[in-house]
Design an enzyme around this catalytic site. Sequence first.
Site, PDB file in Angstrom:
ATOM      1  N   ARG A  27     -11.156   4.900  -0.498  1.00 38.11           N
ATOM      2  CA  ARG A  27     -10.517   3.672   0.028  1.00 38.11           C
ATOM      3  C   ARG A  27     -11.401   3.459   1.548  1.00 38.11           C
ATOM      4  O   ARG A  27     -10.522   2.982   2.227  1.00 38.11           O
ATOM      5  CB  ARG A  27      -9.202   3.913   0.309  1.00 38.11           C
ATOM      6  CG  ARG A  27      -8.356   4.584  -0.923  1.00 38.11           C
ATOM      7  CD  ARG A  27      -8.382   3.597  -2.066  1.00 38.11           C
ATOM      8  NE  ARG A  27      -7.230   2.452  -1.632  1.00 38.11           N
ATOM      9  CZ  ARG A  27      -5.854   2.595  -2.009  1.00 38.11           C
ATOM     10  NH1 ARG A  27      -5.436   3.498  -2.684  1.00 38.11           N
ATOM     11  NH2 ARG A  27      -5.147   1.316  -1.609  1.00 38.11           N
ATOM     12  N   ARG A  31      -7.591  -0.653   5.634  1.00 42.49           N
ATOM     13  CA  ARG A  31      -6.628  -1.181   6.790  1.00 42.49           C
ATOM     14  C   ARG A  31      -6.759  -0.187   8.027  1.00 42.49           C
ATOM     15  O   ARG A  31      -6.543  -0.731   9.167  1.00 42.49           O
ATOM     16  CB  ARG A  31      -5.279  -1.015   6.300  1.00 42.49           C
ATOM     17  CG  ARG A  31      -4.726  -1.871   5.460  1.00 42.49           C
ATOM     18  CD  ARG A  31      -3.476  -1.621   4.875  1.00 42.49           C
ATOM     19  NE  ARG A  31      -3.614  -0.476   4.163  1.00 42.49           N
ATOM     20  CZ  ARG A  31      -2.639   0.026   3.510  1.00 42.49           C
ATOM     21  NH1 ARG A  31      -1.372  -0.133   3.497  1.00 42.49           N
ATOM     22  NH2 ARG A  31      -3.025   1.122   2.553  1.00 42.49           N
ATOM     23  N   ARG A  40      -7.560  -9.959   6.276  1.00 38.74           N
ATOM     24  CA  ARG A  40      -6.172  -9.534   5.806  1.00 38.74           C
ATOM     25  C   ARG A  40      -5.106 -10.572   6.332  1.00 38.74           C
ATOM     26  O   ARG A  40      -4.330 -10.873   5.607  1.00 38.74           O
ATOM     27  CB  ARG A  40      -5.807  -8.023   6.001  1.00 38.74           C
ATOM     28  CG  ARG A  40      -4.529  -7.813   5.407  1.00 38.74           C
ATOM     29  CD  ARG A  40      -4.453  -6.248   5.791  1.00 38.74           C
ATOM     30  NE  ARG A  40      -3.181  -5.621   4.870  1.00 38.74           N
ATOM     31  CZ  ARG A  40      -1.978  -5.491   5.575  1.00 38.74           C
ATOM     32  NH1 ARG A  40      -1.677  -5.981   6.478  1.00 38.74           N
ATOM     33  NH2 ARG A  40      -1.099  -5.102   4.691  1.00 38.74           N
ATOM     34  N   ASP A  76      -9.144  -3.655  -7.047  1.00 37.09           N
ATOM     35  CA  ASP A  76      -7.906  -2.533  -6.996  1.00 37.09           C
ATOM     36  C   ASP A  76      -7.931  -2.285  -8.588  1.00 37.09           C
ATOM     37  O   ASP A  76      -8.285  -2.933  -9.320  1.00 37.09           O
ATOM     38  CB  ASP A  76      -6.634  -3.410  -6.718  1.00 37.09           C
ATOM     39  CG  ASP A  76      -5.788  -2.262  -6.434  1.00 37.09           C
ATOM     40  OD1 ASP A  76      -5.551  -1.695  -5.167  1.00 37.09           O
ATOM     41  OD2 ASP A  76      -4.846  -1.988  -7.330  1.00 37.09           O
ATOM     42  N   TYR A 153       1.910   2.413 -13.435  1.00 40.15           N
ATOM     43  CA  TYR A 153       2.272   1.410 -12.805  1.00 40.15           C
ATOM     44  C   TYR A 153       2.917   0.517 -13.812  1.00 40.15           C
ATOM     45  O   TYR A 153       4.029  -0.526 -13.455  1.00 40.15           O
ATOM     46  CB  TYR A 153       1.318   0.614 -12.101  1.00 40.15           C
ATOM     47  CG  TYR A 153       0.901   1.617 -10.800  1.00 40.15           C
ATOM     48  CD1 TYR A 153       1.607   1.403  -9.625  1.00 40.15           C
ATOM     49  CD2 TYR A 153      -0.446   2.334 -10.832  1.00 40.15           C
ATOM     50  CE1 TYR A 153       1.341   2.236  -8.467  1.00 40.15           C
ATOM     51  CE2 TYR A 153      -0.291   2.990  -9.674  1.00 40.15           C
ATOM     52  CZ  TYR A 153       0.267   2.927  -8.650  1.00 40.15           C
ATOM     53  OH  TYR A 153       0.005   3.869  -7.412  1.00 40.15           O
TER      54      TYR A 153
HETATM   55  O1  CP3 Z   1     -11.956   2.363  -1.855  1.00 41.62           O
HETATM   56  C1  CP3 Z   1     -12.027   1.132  -1.607  1.00 41.62           C
HETATM   57  O2  CP3 Z   1     -12.323   1.056  -0.326  1.00 41.62           O
HETATM   58  C2  CP3 Z   1     -12.447   0.178  -2.588  1.00 41.62           C
HETATM   59  C3  CP3 Z   1     -11.098  -0.442  -2.893  1.00 41.62           C
HETATM   60  C4  CP3 Z   1      -9.870   0.146  -3.400  1.00 41.62           C
HETATM   61  C5  CP3 Z   1      -8.500  -0.360  -3.422  1.00 41.62           C
HETATM   62  N1  CP3 Z   1      -7.609   0.202  -3.915  1.00 41.62           N
HETATM   63  C6  CP3 Z   1      -8.264  -1.580  -2.263  1.00 41.62           C
HETATM   64  C7  CP3 Z   1      -6.875  -1.572  -1.696  1.00 41.62           C
HETATM   65  C8  CP3 Z   1      -9.887   1.096  -4.560  1.00 41.62           C
HETATM   66  C9  CP3 Z   1     -10.745   2.111  -5.112  1.00 41.62           C
HETATM   67  C10 CP3 Z   1      -8.480   0.963  -4.858  1.00 41.62           C
HETATM   68  C11 CP3 Z   1      -7.913   2.052  -5.802  1.00 41.62           C
HETATM   69  C12 CP3 Z   1      -6.452   2.218  -6.219  1.00 41.62           C
HETATM   70  N2  CP3 Z   1      -5.488   1.294  -6.038  1.00 41.62           N
HETATM   71  C13 CP3 Z   1      -5.900   3.192  -6.543  1.00 41.62           C
HETATM   72  C14 CP3 Z   1      -6.655   4.707  -6.743  1.00 41.62           C
HETATM   73  C15 CP3 Z   1      -6.932   5.416  -5.463  1.00 41.62           C
HETATM   74  C16 CP3 Z   1      -5.788   6.146  -4.846  1.00 41.62           C
HETATM   75  O3  CP3 Z   1      -5.462   5.697  -3.799  1.00 41.62           O
HETATM   76  O4  CP3 Z   1      -5.249   6.663  -5.540  1.00 41.62           O
HETATM   77  C17 CP3 Z   1      -4.673   3.199  -6.555  1.00 41.62           C
HETATM   78  C18 CP3 Z   1      -3.422   4.057  -6.954  1.00 41.62           C
HETATM   79  C19 CP3 Z   1      -4.210   1.795  -6.211  1.00 41.62           C
HETATM   80  C20 CP3 Z   1      -2.866   0.910  -6.407  1.00 41.62           C
HETATM   81  C21 CP3 Z   1      -2.589   0.501  -4.962  1.00 41.62           C
HETATM   82  N3  CP3 Z   1      -3.397  -0.683  -4.338  1.00 41.62           N
HETATM   83  C22 CP3 Z   1      -1.716   0.753  -4.034  1.00 41.62           C
HETATM   84  C23 CP3 Z   1      -0.757   1.981  -4.351  1.00 41.62           C
HETATM   85  C24 CP3 Z   1      -1.896   0.197  -2.743  1.00 41.62           C
HETATM   86  C25 CP3 Z   1      -0.619  -0.216  -1.792  1.00 41.62           C
HETATM   87  C26 CP3 Z   1      -1.030   0.717  -0.652  1.00 41.62           C
HETATM   88  C27 CP3 Z   1      -2.232   1.694  -0.534  1.00 41.62           C
HETATM   89  O5  CP3 Z   1      -3.262   1.077   0.277  1.00 41.62           O
HETATM   90  O6  CP3 Z   1      -2.007   2.694  -0.882  1.00 41.62           O
HETATM   91  C28 CP3 Z   1      -2.747  -0.844  -3.147  1.00 41.62           C
HETATM   92  C29 CP3 Z   1      -3.279  -1.863  -2.131  1.00 41.62           C
HETATM   93  C30 CP3 Z   1      -4.695  -1.955  -2.016  1.00 41.62           C
HETATM   94  N4  CP3 Z   1      -5.853  -1.604  -2.543  1.00 41.62           N
HETATM   95  C31 CP3 Z   1      -5.145  -1.916  -0.403  1.00 41.62           C
HETATM   96  C32 CP3 Z   1      -6.540  -1.764  -0.454  1.00 41.62           C
HETATM   97  C33 CP3 Z   1      -7.425  -1.917   0.993  1.00 41.62           C
HETATM   98  C34 CP3 Z   1      -4.150  -1.993   0.942  1.00 41.62           C
HETATM   99  C35 CP3 Z   1      -4.114  -3.784   0.720  1.00 41.62           C
HETATM  100  C36 CP3 Z   1      -3.440  -4.359   2.226  1.00 41.62           C
HETATM  101  O7  CP3 Z   1      -2.372  -3.891   2.411  1.00 41.62           O
HETATM  102  O8  CP3 Z   1      -4.444  -4.630   2.744  1.00 41.62           O
END
Ligand code: CP3
Length: 344
Positions: A27, A31, A40, A76, A153
């Site tokens: 990640r 943020r 964002r 995502d 999910y």
């Molecule tokens: O790793 C990276 O930087 C690349 C992008 C990436 C995102 N999500 C961007 C994102 C990757 C690889 C993911 C994977 C992801 N998404 C997972 C698996 C990894 C993990 O953390 O367990 C899961 C479970 C998700 C589902 C998801 N997407 C959730 C639970 C959320 C909400 C909050 C959070 O950040 O955990 C997201 C949103 C999300 N995906 C954001 C980002 C940068 C935040 C969005 C924002 O508020 O700007």
Amino acid sequence: MTALKNDLILRTLRGEATERTPVWMMRQAGRYLPEYMALRAKYGFFERCQTPELACEITLQPVDIVGVDAAILFSDILVVPQAMGMEVQLIESKGPLLPEPIHTKKDLERIVVPDVQDRLHYVFDAIRLIKQELNGRVPLIGFAGAPWTLLCYMVQGKGSKTFDEAKAFCYQQPELAHQLLQMITDTTIAYMKEQIAAGADMVQIFDSWGGLLSPEDFETFSLQYIRQIVAALKDLAPTIIFAKGAWFALEEMAATGAHGLGIDWCIKPQLARQFAGDKVTLQGNFDPARLLSPITEIRASVKRMLEAFGPGRHIANLGHGILPNVPVDHARAFVDAVKEFSVQ
Ligand code: CP3
């Protein structure tokens, strides 16, 4: 295609000797970066995912700002349920919401194995643009969610600490669950093959909720599908499985033929190595919350982590995603400390 100037991660995954331990952060495009927050404020989450120029800019941010050895595609795991026919929203400060979750046979009829070129072309366009803009600086990581984590999910409809409704679905309607898991698997294989064809140098499968399952249920509802994905991809590009909390299955995950296995901070590197054997690269396992420590302590714990993994077959990473409240200079200190202290 431009040759890679930094291929440390790819060589480590193939078990070749490297000058130092490579490093990236799960990640890492997110943020904690003010540059991400600026974009964002202007665009919605899926708009950022679906616009190749934005996805590209965000993907490159951590490469430029913190100096990681790989870029990971900004997207995502939930774009796959979306492509399979589900509505997915991202609610500010709450996380994902799927307003019409799958509970019955009838619900499952709404789900399709899509033509990924049609439904997810924006991802492949982003990958091609990112590869061009990276110009060989570091490799690009493609990714997808593991079928079990996506089912969580798709059935629960939102985040959860236990994913009890998703589990109930699997335990009460196993036939439907396996049907759904197979559809996700087929979609994911096609999706990741296209990511690789578009230029992803390696891929990671995120099973964020694998560790919620017992070892037996992990085999039944998660690993047998991950095994199919790895079998389909591993000869096309190095493949990493990150199943958070599923340390109990490291031996079986290594047996899939994956090049790398991610581990979280709840297992000692030495023990993970014993379970996983010598033929696989381990990735991890710094506690993301530890990046909130003072920098001197971050550096000292990175040093201890590198010593615990020992030389070779290790990619330094966090044990889960970086937290939004981590100061950028702490993230940079983590990356710099790996570069400085790695012993080969
Ligand atoms: O790793 C990276 O930087 C690349 C992008 C990436 C995102 N999500 C961007 C994102 C990757 C690889 C993911 C994977 C992801 N998404 C997972 C698996 C990894 C993990 O953390 O367990 C899961 C479970 C998700 C589902 C998801 N997407 C959730 C639970 C959320 C909400 C909050 C959070 O950040 O955990 C997201 C949103 C999300 N995906 C954001 C980002 C940068 C935040 C969005 C924002 O508020 O700007």
